[in-house]
Design a protein around this motif. Structure first.
Motif, PDB file in Angstrom:
ATOM      1  N   ALA A  64       0.834  -1.211   0.000  1.00  0.00           N
ATOM      2  CA  ALA A  64       0.000   0.000   0.000  1.00  0.00           C
ATOM      3  C   ALA A  64       0.868   1.261   0.000  1.00  0.00           C
ATOM      4  O   ALA A  64       0.535   2.250  -0.673  1.00  0.00           O
ATOM      5  N   GLU A  65       1.973   1.243   0.749  1.00  0.00           N
ATOM      6  CA  GLU A  65       2.877   2.401   0.775  1.00  0.00           C
ATOM      7  C   GLU A  65       3.493   2.610  -0.603  1.00  0.00           C
ATOM      8  O   GLU A  65       3.558   3.736  -1.097  1.00  0.00           O
ATOM      9  N   HIS A  66       3.930   1.523  -1.205  1.00  0.00           N
ATOM     10  CA  HIS A  66       4.532   1.614  -2.535  1.00  0.00           C
ATOM     11  C   HIS A  66       3.518   2.154  -3.547  1.00  0.00           C
ATOM     12  O   HIS A  66       3.851   3.022  -4.369  1.00  0.00           O
ATOM     13  N   ASP A  67       2.303   1.672  -3.469  1.00  0.00           N
ATOM     14  CA  ASP A  67       1.267   2.121  -4.401  1.00  0.00           C
ATOM     15  C   ASP A  67       0.991   3.618  -4.251  1.00  0.00           C
ATOM     16  O   ASP A  67       0.841   4.332  -5.249  1.00  0.00           O
ATOM     17  N   ARG A  68       0.931   4.096  -3.019  1.00  0.00           N
ATOM     18  CA  ARG A  68       0.695   5.527  -2.800  1.00  0.00           C
ATOM     19  C   ARG A  68       1.873   6.363  -3.304  1.00  0.00           C
ATOM     20  O   ARG A  68       1.675   7.418  -3.914  1.00  0.00           O
ATOM     21  N   LEU A  69       3.088   5.878  -3.061  1.00  0.00           N
ATOM     22  CA  LEU A  69       4.255   6.603  -3.569  1.00  0.00           C
ATOM     23  C   LEU A  69       4.281   6.588  -5.094  1.00  0.00           C
ATOM     24  O   LEU A  69       4.713   7.565  -5.716  1.00  0.00           O
ATOM     25  N   ALA A  70       3.811   5.513  -5.695  1.00  0.00           N
ATOM     26  CA  ALA A  70       3.760   5.439  -7.155  1.00  0.00           C
ATOM     27  C   ALA A  70       2.787   6.483  -7.711  1.00  0.00           C
ATOM     28  O   ALA A  70       3.053   7.088  -8.760  1.00  0.00           O
ATOM     29  N   VAL A  71       1.678   6.706  -7.030  1.00  0.00           N
ATOM     30  CA  VAL A  71       0.714   7.736  -7.458  1.00  0.00           C
ATOM     31  C   VAL A  71       1.371   9.111  -7.400  1.00  0.00           C
ATOM     32  O   VAL A  71       1.275   9.906  -8.344  1.00  0.00           O
ATOM     33  N   VAL A  72       2.069   9.387  -6.306  1.00  0.00           N
ATOM     34  CA  VAL A  72       2.746  10.678  -6.145  1.00  0.00           C
ATOM     35  C   VAL A  72       3.849  10.824  -7.195  1.00  0.00           C
ATOM     36  O   VAL A  72       3.972  11.868  -7.842  1.00  0.00           O
ATOM     37  N   ALA A  73       4.648   9.772  -7.368  1.00  0.00           N
ATOM     38  CA  ALA A  73       5.738   9.818  -8.336  1.00  0.00           C
ATOM     39  C   ALA A  73       5.212  10.011  -9.756  1.00  0.00           C
ATOM     40  O   ALA A  73       5.807  10.747 -10.554  1.00  0.00           O
ATOM     41  N   ALA A  74       4.099   9.362 -10.088  1.00  0.00           N
ATOM     42  CA  ALA A  74       3.514   9.529 -11.422  1.00  0.00           C
ATOM     43  C   ALA A  74       3.065  10.968 -11.641  1.00  0.00           C
ATOM     44  O   ALA A  74       3.214  11.507 -12.745  1.00  0.00           O
ATOM     45  N   HIS A  75       2.562  11.594 -10.604  1.00  0.00           N
ATOM     46  CA  HIS A  75       2.122  12.992 -10.700  1.00  0.00           C
ATOM     47  C   HIS A  75       3.287  13.899 -11.100  1.00  0.00           C
ATOM     48  O   HIS A  75       3.098  14.853 -11.853  1.00  0.00           O
ATOM     49  N   TRP A  76       4.494  13.601 -10.584  1.00  0.00           N
ATOM     50  CA  TRP A  76       5.673  14.420 -10.882  1.00  0.00           C
ATOM     51  C   TRP A  76       6.587  13.770 -11.926  1.00  0.00           C
ATOM     52  O   TRP A  76       7.746  14.155 -12.057  1.00  0.00           O
ATOM     53  N   ASN A  77       6.063  12.789 -12.655  1.00  0.00           N
ATOM     54  CA  ASN A  77       6.848  12.095 -13.679  1.00  0.00           C
ATOM     55  C   ASN A  77       8.174  11.576 -13.124  1.00  0.00           C
ATOM     56  O   ASN A  77       9.226  11.734 -13.738  1.00  0.00           O
ATOM     57  N   ALA A  78       8.110  10.964 -11.969  1.00  0.00           N
ATOM     58  CA  ALA A  78       9.318  10.456 -11.324  1.00  0.00           C
ATOM     59  C   ALA A  78       9.201   8.977 -10.975  1.00  0.00           C
ATOM     60  O   ALA A  78       9.854   8.495 -10.054  1.00  0.00           O
ATOM     61  N   VAL A  79       8.380   8.254 -11.717  1.00  0.00           N
ATOM     62  CA  VAL A  79       8.126   6.846 -11.404  1.00  0.00           C
ATOM     63  C   VAL A  79       9.413   6.026 -11.459  1.00  0.00           C
ATOM     64  O   VAL A  79       9.617   5.124 -10.659  1.00  0.00           O
ATOM     65  N   GLU A  80      10.313   6.358 -12.399  1.00  0.00           N
ATOM     66  CA  GLU A  80      11.539   5.579 -12.535  1.00  0.00           C
ATOM     67  C   GLU A  80      12.445   5.668 -11.304  1.00  0.00           C
ATOM     68  O   GLU A  80      13.277   4.797 -11.089  1.00  0.00           O
ATOM     69  N   SER A  81      12.257   6.687 -10.504  1.00  0.00           N
ATOM     70  CA  SER A  81      13.085   6.816  -9.303  1.00  0.00           C
ATOM     71  C   SER A  81      12.554   6.004  -8.131  1.00  0.00           C
ATOM     72  O   SER A  81      13.248   5.819  -7.138  1.00  0.00           O
ATOM     73  N   LEU A  82      11.341   5.511  -8.261  1.00  0.00           N
ATOM     74  CA  LEU A  82      10.716   4.762  -7.173  1.00  0.00           C
ATOM     75  C   LEU A  82      11.400   3.406  -6.989  1.00  0.00           C
ATOM     76  O   LEU A  82      11.691   2.720  -7.959  1.00  0.00           O
ATOM     77  N   PRO A  83      11.681   3.024  -5.743  1.00  0.00           N
ATOM     78  CA  PRO A  83      12.338   1.735  -5.504  1.00  0.00           C
ATOM     79  C   PRO A  83      11.374   0.573  -5.694  1.00  0.00           C
ATOM     80  O   PRO A  83      10.161   0.756  -5.772  1.00  0.00           O
ATOM     81  N   ASP A  84      11.945  -0.606  -5.774  1.00  0.00           N
ATOM     82  CA  ASP A  84      11.118  -1.812  -5.805  1.00  0.00           C
ATOM     83  C   ASP A  84      10.351  -1.901  -4.495  1.00  0.00           C
ATOM     84  O   ASP A  84      10.698  -1.262  -3.507  1.00  0.00           O
ATOM     85  N   ARG A  85       9.351  -2.740  -4.491  1.00  0.00           N
ATOM     86  CA  ARG A  85       8.528  -2.882  -3.281  1.00  0.00           C
ATOM     87  C   ARG A  85       9.334  -3.340  -2.082  1.00  0.00           C
ATOM     88  O   ARG A  85       9.141  -2.869  -0.991  1.00  0.00           O
ATOM     89  N   ALA A  86      10.206  -4.304  -2.270  1.00  0.00           N
ATOM     90  CA  ALA A  86      10.970  -4.841  -1.139  1.00  0.00           C
ATOM     91  C   ALA A  86      12.432  -4.969  -1.533  1.00  0.00           C
ATOM     92  O   ALA A  86      12.802  -5.902  -2.222  1.00  0.00           O
ATOM     93  N   PRO A  87      13.265  -4.001  -1.112  1.00  0.00           N
ATOM     94  CA  PRO A  87      14.680  -4.132  -1.441  1.00  0.00           C
ATOM     95  C   PRO A  87      15.273  -5.338  -0.721  1.00  0.00           C
ATOM     96  O   PRO A  87      14.762  -5.753   0.320  1.00  0.00           O
ATOM     97  N   PRO A  88      16.333  -5.903  -1.271  1.00  0.00           N
ATOM     98  CA  PRO A  88      16.940  -7.054  -0.609  1.00  0.00           C
ATOM     99  C   PRO A  88      17.454  -6.653   0.754  1.00  0.00           C
ATOM    100  O   PRO A  88      17.895  -5.523   0.940  1.00  0.00           O
ATOM    101  N   PRO A  89      17.367  -7.540   1.724  1.00  0.00           N
ATOM    102  CA  PRO A  89      17.853  -7.194   3.060  1.00  0.00           C
ATOM    103  C   PRO A  89      19.339  -6.936   3.040  1.00  0.00           C
ATOM    104  O   PRO A  89      20.071  -7.547   2.269  1.00  0.00           O
ATOM    105  N   ARG A  90      19.754  -6.004   3.858  1.00  0.00           N
ATOM    106  CA  ARG A  90      21.169  -5.702   3.976  1.00  0.00           C
ATOM    107  C   ARG A  90      21.848  -6.884   4.625  1.00  0.00           C
ATOM    108  O   ARG A  90      21.401  -7.381   5.643  1.00  0.00           O
ATOM    109  N   ARG A  91      22.908  -7.332   4.011  1.00  0.00           N
ATOM    110  CA  ARG A  91      23.603  -8.502   4.542  1.00  0.00           C
ATOM    111  C   ARG A  91      24.560  -8.070   5.638  1.00  0.00           C
ATOM    112  O   ARG A  91      25.397  -7.218   5.431  1.00  0.00           O
ATOM    113  N   SER A  92      24.404  -8.691   6.769  1.00  0.00           N
ATOM    114  CA  SER A  92      25.338  -8.418   7.850  1.00  0.00           C
ATOM    115  C   SER A  92      26.403  -9.499   7.807  1.00  0.00           C
ATOM    116  O   SER A  92      26.153 -10.611   7.366  1.00  0.00           O
TER     117      SER A  92
END
Length: 121
Positions: A64-92
């Motif tokens: 849901a957060e990703h979808d809302r950010l996608a709506v905002v990003a689309a409004h400003w033509n910045a969809v390509e800057s949006l990250p994937d839904r779940a980035p890979p976990p940082r490896r410790s």
């Protein structure tokens, strides 16, 4: 403060991400400047900063957060800057696996002098 619905949606989503990640031990303080940018009518810059923070801290976005950010990003033509839904976990760094080392059994002293290989007196 702006009354733009996209600014409001970005602010609401940023607050949700902030609260959720704080509850998970995430970077609450890192997201405060994003909210300040939104409050100062710099929502486009805030979106860029939020995307940067999401990537830097490996913040997992809920669908849901990703979808809302996608709506905002689309409004400003910045969809390509949006990250994937779940980035890979940082490896410790993982500790090296412990090997099941069994120590060699201690050599037992023979109980009788004859067993030592020497001659009896």
């Amino acid at each position: 403060m702006s009354h733009d619905p996209f600014d409001a949606l970005l602010r609401r989503t940023t607050v949700e991400i902030s609260r959720r990640t704080a509850a998970e031990g995430g970077p609450l303080a890192a997201l405060r400047p994003v909210l300040e940018l939104i409050d100062n009518d710099e929502a486009e810059m805030a979106l860029d900063e939020l995307v940067h923070m999401i990537g830097w801290f490996r913040i997992r976005l809920l669908p849901a957060e990703h979808d809302r950010l996608a709506v905002v990003a689309a409004h400003w033509n910045a969809v390509e800057s949006l990250p994937d839904r779940a980035p890979p976990p940082r490896r410790s760094p993982q500790p090296s696996p412990r090997r099941n080392r069994k120590s060699a059994p201690a050599a037992q002293e023979p109980e009788h002098p004859d067993e030592r290989g020497g001659s009896a007196p």
